[in-house]
Design a protein around this motif. Structure first.
Motif, PDB file in Angstrom:
ATOM      1  N   THR A 299       0.837  -1.205   0.000  1.00 49.92           N
ATOM      2  CA  THR A 299       0.000   0.000   0.000  1.00 49.92           C
ATOM      3  C   THR A 299       0.871   1.254   0.000  1.00 49.92           C
ATOM      4  O   THR A 299       0.367   2.368   0.036  1.00 49.92           O
ATOM      5  N   GLU A 300       2.187   1.053   0.025  1.00 54.76           N
ATOM      6  CA  GLU A 300       3.082   2.208  -0.019  1.00 54.76           C
ATOM      7  C   GLU A 300       3.842   2.254  -1.333  1.00 54.76           C
ATOM      8  O   GLU A 300       3.901   1.261  -2.049  1.00 54.76           O
ATOM      9  N   TRP A 301       4.405   3.447  -1.622  1.00 50.31           N
ATOM     10  CA  TRP A 301       5.124   3.629  -2.890  1.00 50.31           C
ATOM     11  C   TRP A 301       6.623   3.553  -2.659  1.00 50.31           C
ATOM     12  O   TRP A 301       7.095   3.932  -1.606  1.00 50.31           O
ATOM     13  N   GLY A 302       7.354   3.086  -3.638  1.00 46.71           N
ATOM     14  CA  GLY A 302       8.811   3.071  -3.513  1.00 46.71           C
ATOM     15  C   GLY A 302       9.418   1.865  -4.212  1.00 46.71           C
ATOM     16  O   GLY A 302       8.812   1.279  -5.097  1.00 46.71           O
ATOM     17  N   VAL A 303      10.649   1.532  -3.776  1.00 47.99           N
ATOM     18  CA  VAL A 303      11.355   0.383  -4.346  1.00 47.99           C
ATOM     19  C   VAL A 303      11.464  -0.653  -3.233  1.00 47.99           C
ATOM     20  O   VAL A 303      11.894  -0.329  -2.136  1.00 47.99           O
ATOM     21  N   PHE A 304      11.067  -1.883  -3.506  1.00 45.01           N
ATOM     22  CA  PHE A 304      10.977  -2.900  -2.457  1.00 45.01           C
ATOM     23  C   PHE A 304      11.809  -4.131  -2.793  1.00 45.01           C
ATOM     24  O   PHE A 304      12.083  -4.394  -3.963  1.00 45.01           O
ATOM     25  N   LYS A 305      12.161  -4.858  -1.717  1.00 41.30           N
ATOM     26  CA  LYS A 305      13.059  -6.007  -1.897  1.00 41.30           C
ATOM     27  C   LYS A 305      12.348  -7.283  -2.343  1.00 41.30           C
ATOM     28  O   LYS A 305      12.989  -8.321  -2.501  1.00 41.30           O
ATOM     29  N   ASN A 306      11.025  -7.222  -2.506  1.00 40.33           N
ATOM     30  CA  ASN A 306      10.299  -8.431  -2.922  1.00 40.33           C
ATOM     31  C   ASN A 306      10.522  -8.683  -4.411  1.00 40.33           C
ATOM     32  O   ASN A 306       9.915  -8.036  -5.251  1.00 40.33           O
ATOM     33  N   VAL A 307      11.422  -9.620  -4.698  1.00 42.70           N
ATOM     34  CA  VAL A 307      11.711  -9.928  -6.107  1.00 42.70           C
ATOM     35  C   VAL A 307      11.502 -11.418  -6.344  1.00 42.70           C
ATOM     36  O   VAL A 307      11.500 -12.215  -5.396  1.00 42.70           O
ATOM     37  N   PHE A 308      11.318 -11.784  -7.615  1.00 46.43           N
ATOM     38  CA  PHE A 308      11.193 -13.206  -7.928  1.00 46.43           C
ATOM     39  C   PHE A 308      12.533 -13.893  -7.647  1.00 46.43           C
ATOM     40  O   PHE A 308      13.597 -13.320  -7.908  1.00 46.43           O
ATOM     41  N   CYS A 309      12.473 -15.119  -7.146  1.00 50.95           N
ATOM     42  CA  CYS A 309      13.688 -15.887  -6.899  1.00 50.95           C
ATOM     43  C   CYS A 309      14.272 -16.325  -8.240  1.00 50.95           C
ATOM     44  O   CYS A 309      13.560 -16.828  -9.103  1.00 50.95           O
ATOM     45  N   ALA A 310      15.574 -16.103  -8.408  1.00 55.82           N
ATOM     46  CA  ALA A 310      16.212 -16.486  -9.673  1.00 55.82           C
ATOM     47  C   ALA A 310      16.859 -17.861  -9.565  1.00 55.82           C
ATOM     48  O   ALA A 310      17.504 -18.334 -10.506  1.00 55.82           O
ATOM     49  N   GLY A 311      16.684 -18.512  -8.402  1.00 57.06           N
ATOM     50  CA  GLY A 311      17.257 -19.844  -8.221  1.00 57.06           C
ATOM     51  C   GLY A 311      16.248 -20.958  -8.446  1.00 57.06           C
ATOM     52  O   GLY A 311      16.598 -22.063  -8.833  1.00 57.06           O
ATOM     53  N   LYS A 312      14.970 -20.663  -8.204  1.00 53.62           N
ATOM     54  CA  LYS A 312      13.940 -21.709  -8.302  1.00 53.62           C
ATOM     55  C   LYS A 312      13.455 -21.885  -9.737  1.00 53.62           C
ATOM     56  O   LYS A 312      13.030 -20.913 -10.366  1.00 53.62           O
ATOM     57  N   GLU A 313      13.463 -23.115 -10.205  1.00 54.07           N
ATOM     58  CA  GLU A 313      12.906 -23.380 -11.539  1.00 54.07           C
ATOM     59  C   GLU A 313      11.417 -23.047 -11.572  1.00 54.07           C
ATOM     60  O   GLU A 313      10.878 -22.600 -12.581  1.00 54.07           O
ATOM     61  N   GLY A 314      10.754 -23.266 -10.429  1.00 53.54           N
ATOM     62  CA  GLY A 314       9.318 -22.984 -10.356  1.00 53.54           C
ATOM     63  C   GLY A 314       9.013 -21.519 -10.669  1.00 53.54           C
ATOM     64  O   GLY A 314       7.976 -21.201 -11.259  1.00 53.54           O
ATOM     65  N   ALA A 315       9.927 -20.620 -10.272  1.00 50.91           N
ATOM     66  CA  ALA A 315       9.708 -19.199 -10.552  1.00 50.91           C
ATOM     67  C   ALA A 315       9.787 -18.948 -12.061  1.00 50.91           C
ATOM     68  O   ALA A 315       8.980 -18.189 -12.617  1.00 50.91           O
ATOM     69  N   PHE A 316      10.742 -19.611 -12.721  1.00 56.69           N
ATOM     70  CA  PHE A 316      10.827 -19.459 -14.185  1.00 56.69           C
ATOM     71  C   PHE A 316       9.592 -20.053 -14.880  1.00 56.69           C
ATOM     72  O   PHE A 316       9.094 -19.488 -15.854  1.00 56.69           O
ATOM     73  N   ASP A 317       9.117 -21.188 -14.339  1.00 56.62           N
ATOM     74  CA  ASP A 317       7.893 -21.771 -14.923  1.00 56.62           C
ATOM     75  C   ASP A 317       6.749 -20.761 -14.848  1.00 56.62           C
ATOM     76  O   ASP A 317       5.971 -20.594 -15.789  1.00 56.62           O
ATOM     77  N   PHE A 318       6.665 -20.094 -13.711  1.00 53.27           N
ATOM     78  CA  PHE A 318       5.618 -19.086 -13.525  1.00 53.27           C
ATOM     79  C   PHE A 318       5.788 -17.952 -14.553  1.00 53.27           C
ATOM     80  O   PHE A 318       4.843 -17.603 -15.261  1.00 53.27           O
ATOM     81  N   LEU A 319       6.992 -17.406 -14.621  1.00 51.36           N
ATOM     82  CA  LEU A 319       7.220 -16.276 -15.537  1.00 51.36           C
ATOM     83  C   LEU A 319       6.854 -16.669 -16.968  1.00 51.36           C
ATOM     84  O   LEU A 319       6.177 -15.920 -17.682  1.00 51.36           O
TER      85      LEU A 319
END
Ligand code: TNX
Length: 540
Positions: A299-319
């Motif tokens: 609910t706030e504006w800015g730059v946040f540390k929540n990023v997709f994991c670049a190690g998990k294959e599951g994250a690439f499957d999602f993308l």
């Protein structure tokens, strides 16, 4: 109304050199000065030829060829004029037009190569108005110019006048850049489908041809993805106080938006942000993040540390599965993958990211980011699409040559990328950033935003950095202005966009040597009347 119409007829007649005897000379002079021909963006060449075409209920629209495009453009013009004149203006094939009719001729004929895909000629003489282009897009732009030769009242719904004199002119026009875009951030604030359609109309009116939809961010997910329903159930909404705020576009909505834009020669480019600005996706599926912790849509504006994991294959499957559905919806040759503002803190601590770095022989988290970007680029290429991303995609090196770089942190990205041989879209902050305030008095409520983007600053924008050689400069496809909407819900969007977008449109359409701020200032005043007639709540 009647008075106004008489004034217009007189002054346009006066512009065309006709002697309007019965009129009061003083008034004419004043009006002529106020109401010069003013077209935005300024055409490449415009000559007044004297005389005028009197447009009234006796005029007909003549289509010089058959084909869907010319019929659609003629149909639109016919309806628009009929509405303004309060009587039916017929749209006829050339052989059906009576011999001595006053006519508006639409012609698509490949003749003048320099006019290219989007250029046109528009000639107004006493008996005929001729709009000619090599291609449909050019004809469409000729019609947009014709609209600006008519009084603003023609833009209102309902009869404007029974007749109107259009000054004799010869216009030859074509754009400076082939990528003339505008970004609208529908993630920070949700805009209705109808609002987007209206926005598309306004972009087309200013001869822009790319509509970049920023559809995913930390504060909201705005696109229906069948395979991952929680994106719509969870990601599309955030809590604002006690209220659930948000929404998303169904595939049906998006297809309608795309078709509407296409009919106006606008390509809609979707942006799906990765690896950063991913909080709404991670709130929906926490396993996409390194630590798997559940979070809320922000609910706030800015730059946040929540990023997709670049190690998990599951994250690439999602993308990739999300991209597959995006590709299925959007015919655009370009797919935007964001790439900006992605802090690498979580990757530093994540065993799977560190394992990936080792296995792929990467030297740093920056290289891990470029690994992700390259993998996604390969995926998009395999689907026949070109990747575009913000200038951070240059970091870590190894960006495939076909990737397009959108420069937003000033023009450094544009310079570096074009020297490396990448195509470039220029969107330097703050020149074409319409989230910035336009004058001091707007600043007080947003103390951290002290930089102004005045209309004059926007007008000074040039898409091509001067330090490029002619060969490097060929990589500059064009530009995009951007409206980020942290502080702009839908009802504020007009004020942020206009009239700065008018200045911007000229910087990407008009030849650079014809850009003239003094002259633009004269033309913007009557143009604002047109915007008002179109119902635009521009910044005053
Ligand atoms: C930076 S421009 C961002 C956006 C913000 C904008 C505000 C870009 C690629 N990222 O997420 O909305 O600044 O001006």
């Amino acid at each position: 109304m009647r008075n106004r119409f008489i004034q217009w007829t007189i002054l346009i007649a006066a512009l065309g050199g006709i002697n309007a005897e019965s009129a009061n000379q003083e008034t004419i002079k004043e009006d002529v000065m106020k109401e010069e021909i003013s077209i935005i963006p300024q055409p490449m060449s415009l000559k007044k030829t004297g005389g005028a075409f009197t447009l009234d209920r006796n005029a007909v629209i003549q289509l010089d060829s058959s084909g869907e495009d010319i019929a659609a453009i003629g149909g639109w013009l016919g309806e628009w004029l009929s509405n303004a004149l309060g009587s039916e203006i017929p749209v006829l094939a050339a052989n059906a037009v009576p011999a001595n009719a006053k006519r508006i001729v639409l012609s698509i004929e490949e003749k003048n190569e320099p006019l290219g895909e989007e250029g046109y000629e528009l000639t107004v003489s006493t008996q005929t108005i001729l709009l000619r282009a090599n291609r449909p897009a050019g004809l469409f732009y000729a019609v947009q110019t014709l609209r600006q030769l008519l009084p603003p009242s023609f833009e209102k719904s309902g009869a404007a006048a029974a007749s109107c004199a259009i000054p004799g002119v010869e216009i030859e026009d074509r754009p400076q850049y082939r990528w003339r875009g505008a970004l609208l951030d529908c993630a920070r604030h949700f805009m209705t489908k109808d609002f987007l359609l209206r926005y598309i109309d306004l972009l087309a009116y200013h001869k822009l041809n790319v509509f970049h939809l920023h559809l995913t961010d930390d504060q909201g997910w705005r696109i229906e993805i069948e395979k991952h329903p929680k994106l719509m159930e969870v990601g599309a909404y955030r809590m604002e106080g006690n209220e659930r705020y948000g929404g998303y576009y169904s595939k049906k909505d998006l297809r309608e938006i795309i078709a509407y834009a296409q009919a106006r020669f606008i390509t809609v480019i979707p942006e799906f942000e990765m690896p950063g600005h991913a909080s709404a996706a991670i709130a929906s599926y926490p396993e996409l993040a390194c630590d798997g912790q559940s979070i809320s849509v922000l609910t706030e504006w800015g730059v946040f540390k929540n990023v997709f994991c670049a190690g998990k294959e599951g994250a690439f499957d999602f993308l990739e599965s999300v991209l597959d559905e995006i590709i299925d919806i959007f015919p655009s040759p370009y797919i935007h993958i964001g790439g900006d503002e992605a802090p690498r803190d979580h990757w530093q601590e994540c065993p799977l990211c560190q394992k990936r770095i080792q296995e792929e022989h990467l030297k740093s988290e920056a290289e891990l980011q470029s690994y992700l970007i390259r993998r996604i680029e390969k995926f998009l290429s395999s689907r026949g699409r070109r990747m575009i991303g913000w200038d951070e995609i240059l970091e870590g090196g190894g960006l495939p040559p076909s990737a397009i770089v959108q420069s937003w942190r000033g023009m450094d990205g544009a310079v570096t990328a074009s020297k490396l041989g990448h195509d470039v879209v220029s969107s330097p902050n703050p020149f074409v950033y319409f989230d910035y305030p336009q004058e001091e008095k707007q600043v007080s409520s947003k103390p951290d935003w002290m930089i102004l983007t005045t209309m004059e600053k926007t007008y000074s924008f040039r898409a091509t950095p001067p330090e490029l050689t002619p060969d490097e400069a060929k990589h500059v496809l064009g530009a995009e202005c951007a409206l980020w909407t942290e502080h702009s819900p839908q009802e504020q969007v007009d004020q942020q966009t206009f009239p700065r977008l008018c200045a911007y449109s000229e910087t990407v359409w008009t030849p650079e040597k014809a850009l003239d701020w003094q002259n633009f200032q004269k033309r913007i005043t009557p143009h604002l009347e047109r915007l008002a007639a179109l119902g635009v709540d521009y910044y005053r």
